[in-house]
Design a protein around this motif. Structure first.
Motif, mmCIF file in Angstrom:
data_model
loop_
_atom_site.group_PDB
_atom_site.id
_atom_site.type_symbol
_atom_site.label_atom_id
_atom_site.label_comp_id
_atom_site.label_asym_id
_atom_site.label_seq_id
_atom_site.Cartn_x
_atom_site.Cartn_y
_atom_site.Cartn_z
ATOM 1 N N ARG A 51 0.543 -9.087 -29.995
ATOM 2 C CA ARG A 51 0.779 -9.318 -31.412
ATOM 3 C C ARG A 51 1.066 -10.794 -31.644
ATOM 4 N N MET A 52 0.478 -11.332 -32.698
ATOM 5 C CA MET A 52 0.759 -12.723 -33.047
ATOM 6 C C MET A 52 2.114 -12.780 -33.739
ATOM 7 N N ASP A 53 2.910 -13.776 -33.395
ATOM 8 C CA ASP A 53 4.221 -13.934 -34.004
ATOM 9 C C ASP A 53 4.148 -14.654 -35.345
ATOM 10 N N PHE A 54 2.985 -15.152 -35.703
ATOM 11 C CA PHE A 54 2.812 -15.855 -36.970
ATOM 12 C C PHE A 54 1.362 -15.699 -37.402
ATOM 13 N N LEU A 55 1.126 -15.977 -38.670
ATOM 14 C CA LEU A 55 -0.229 -15.950 -39.177
ATOM 15 C C LEU A 55 -0.752 -17.381 -39.157
ATOM 16 N N PRO A 56 -1.740 -17.658 -38.315
ATOM 17 C CA PRO A 56 -2.252 -19.036 -38.248
ATOM 18 C C PRO A 56 -2.913 -19.421 -39.563
ATOM 19 N N SER A 57 -2.837 -20.688 -39.860
ATOM 20 C CA SER A 57 -3.438 -21.225 -41.076
ATOM 21 C C SER A 57 -4.243 -22.461 -40.691
ATOM 22 N N VAL A 58 -5.460 -22.557 -41.198
ATOM 23 C CA VAL A 58 -6.286 -23.732 -40.944
ATOM 24 C C VAL A 58 -5.785 -24.851 -41.857
ATOM 25 N N ILE A 59 -5.405 -25.990 -41.247
ATOM 26 C CA ILE A 59 -4.933 -27.119 -42.054
ATOM 27 C C ILE A 59 -5.974 -28.238 -42.118
ATOM 28 N N ARG A 60 -6.984 -28.169 -41.245
ATOM 29 C CA ARG A 60 -8.072 -29.144 -41.275
ATOM 30 C C ARG A 60 -9.298 -28.508 -40.651
ATOM 31 N N ALA A 61 -10.444 -28.757 -41.266
ATOM 32 C CA ALA A 61 -11.720 -28.295 -40.718
ATOM 33 C C ALA A 61 -12.722 -29.425 -40.878
ATOM 34 N N THR A 62 -13.350 -29.805 -39.772
ATOM 35 C CA THR A 62 -14.278 -30.926 -39.765
ATOM 36 C C THR A 62 -15.620 -30.458 -39.236
ATOM 37 N N TYR A 63 -16.671 -30.711 -40.001
ATOM 38 C CA TYR A 63 -18.014 -30.354 -39.566
ATOM 39 C C TYR A 63 -18.386 -31.221 -38.372
ATOM 40 N N GLU A 64 -18.967 -30.607 -37.334
ATOM 41 C CA GLU A 64 -19.415 -31.368 -36.170
ATOM 42 C C GLU A 64 -20.938 -31.510 -36.184
ATOM 43 N N ASN A 65 -21.643 -30.431 -35.887
ATOM 44 C CA ASN A 65 -23.102 -30.440 -35.934
ATOM 45 C C ASN A 65 -23.574 -28.999 -35.887
ATOM 46 N N GLY A 66 -24.835 -28.774 -36.206
ATOM 47 C CA GLY A 66 -25.357 -27.418 -36.193
ATOM 48 C C GLY A 66 -24.506 -26.514 -37.064
ATOM 49 N N PHE A 67 -23.915 -25.511 -36.450
ATOM 50 C CA PHE A 67 -23.027 -24.584 -37.156
ATOM 51 C C PHE A 67 -21.631 -24.631 -36.537
ATOM 52 N N ARG A 68 -21.265 -25.817 -36.044
ATOM 53 C CA ARG A 68 -19.983 -26.011 -35.363
ATOM 54 C C ARG A 68 -18.975 -26.693 -36.286
ATOM 55 N N ILE A 69 -17.779 -26.117 -36.314
ATOM 56 C CA ILE A 69 -16.673 -26.688 -37.083
ATOM 57 C C ILE A 69 -15.484 -26.846 -36.143
ATOM 58 N N HIS A 70 -14.837 -27.995 -36.248
ATOM 59 C CA HIS A 70 -13.615 -28.248 -35.478
ATOM 60 C C HIS A 70 -12.428 -27.874 -36.372
ATOM 61 N N PHE A 71 -11.603 -26.963 -35.880
ATOM 62 C CA PHE A 71 -10.468 -26.446 -36.645
ATOM 63 C C PHE A 71 -9.155 -26.979 -36.097
ATOM 64 N N THR A 72 -8.236 -27.296 -36.994
ATOM 65 C CA THR A 72 -6.852 -27.602 -36.634
ATOM 66 C C THR A 72 -5.987 -26.597 -37.390
ATOM 67 N N PHE A 73 -5.090 -25.954 -36.658
ATOM 68 C CA PHE A 73 -4.226 -24.914 -37.226
ATOM 69 C C PHE A 73 -2.818 -25.429 -37.459
ATOM 70 N N SER A 74 -2.055 -24.660 -38.204
ATOM 71 C CA SER A 74 -0.701 -25.054 -38.595
ATOM 72 C C SER A 74 0.247 -25.247 -37.420
ATOM 73 N N ASP A 75 -0.081 -24.698 -36.251
ATOM 74 C CA ASP A 75 0.762 -24.905 -35.065
ATOM 75 C C ASP A 75 0.201 -26.010 -34.165
ATOM 76 N N ASN A 76 -0.733 -26.800 -34.709
ATOM 77 C CA ASN A 76 -1.369 -27.931 -34.028
ATOM 78 C C ASN A 76 -2.388 -27.540 -32.965
ATOM 79 N N VAL A 77 -2.685 -26.254 -32.807
ATOM 80 C CA VAL A 77 -3.770 -25.844 -31.926
ATOM 81 C C VAL A 77 -5.069 -26.255 -32.615
ATOM 82 N N GLN A 78 -6.006 -26.754 -31.809
ATOM 83 C CA GLN A 78 -7.289 -27.129 -32.385
ATOM 84 C C GLN A 78 -8.415 -26.881 -31.412
ATOM 85 N N GLY A 79 -9.593 -26.715 -31.948
ATOM 86 C CA GLY A 79 -10.770 -26.498 -31.125
ATOM 87 C C GLY A 79 -11.984 -26.300 -32.018
#
Length: 100
Positions: A5-33
């Motif tokens: 179970r997740m202890d929190f609901l993640p929230s996208v705080i930044r989304a950056t287009y990379e190429n093709g159909f790829r988006i780089h996401f940054t979440f409210s807990d600073n996880v990104q990928g």
């Protein structure tokens, strides 16, 4: 298989287009990928997103990415995809410290 179970609901705080159909996401807990969403674009609401120029028109709303036609992907689904891909990387804070 045991689900965690997740202890929190993640929230996208930044989304950056990379190429093709790829988006780089940054979440409210600073996880990104980066996630390649091409294989996710199935069903009528996602049909317009198969056009790359339309795909690139995403914006943030309600803690996730949304497209002008109302298509969106749940933030917890994106978060799981980033974690699963092993692409999660902590981001350095303003003071240079890495959030963990």
């Amino acid at each position: 298989m045991r689900l965690h179970r997740m202890d929190f609901l993640p929230s996208v705080i930044r989304a950056t287009y990379e190429n093709g159909f790829r988006i780089h996401f940054t979440f409210s807990d600073n996880v990104q990928g980066t996630v390649d969403l091409q294989s996710w674009l199935e069903g009528p609401v996602f049909e317009p997103l198969k056009d790359r120029s339309y795909f690139q028109r995403f914006f943030l709303d309600g803690g996730t990415v949304v497209w002008p036609n109302g298509a969106d992907i749940a933030p917890e689904t994106l978060y799981a995809a980033v974690k699963l891909a092993g692409a999660a990387q902590p981001r350095a804070g303003a003071d240079g410290a890495v959030a963990r």
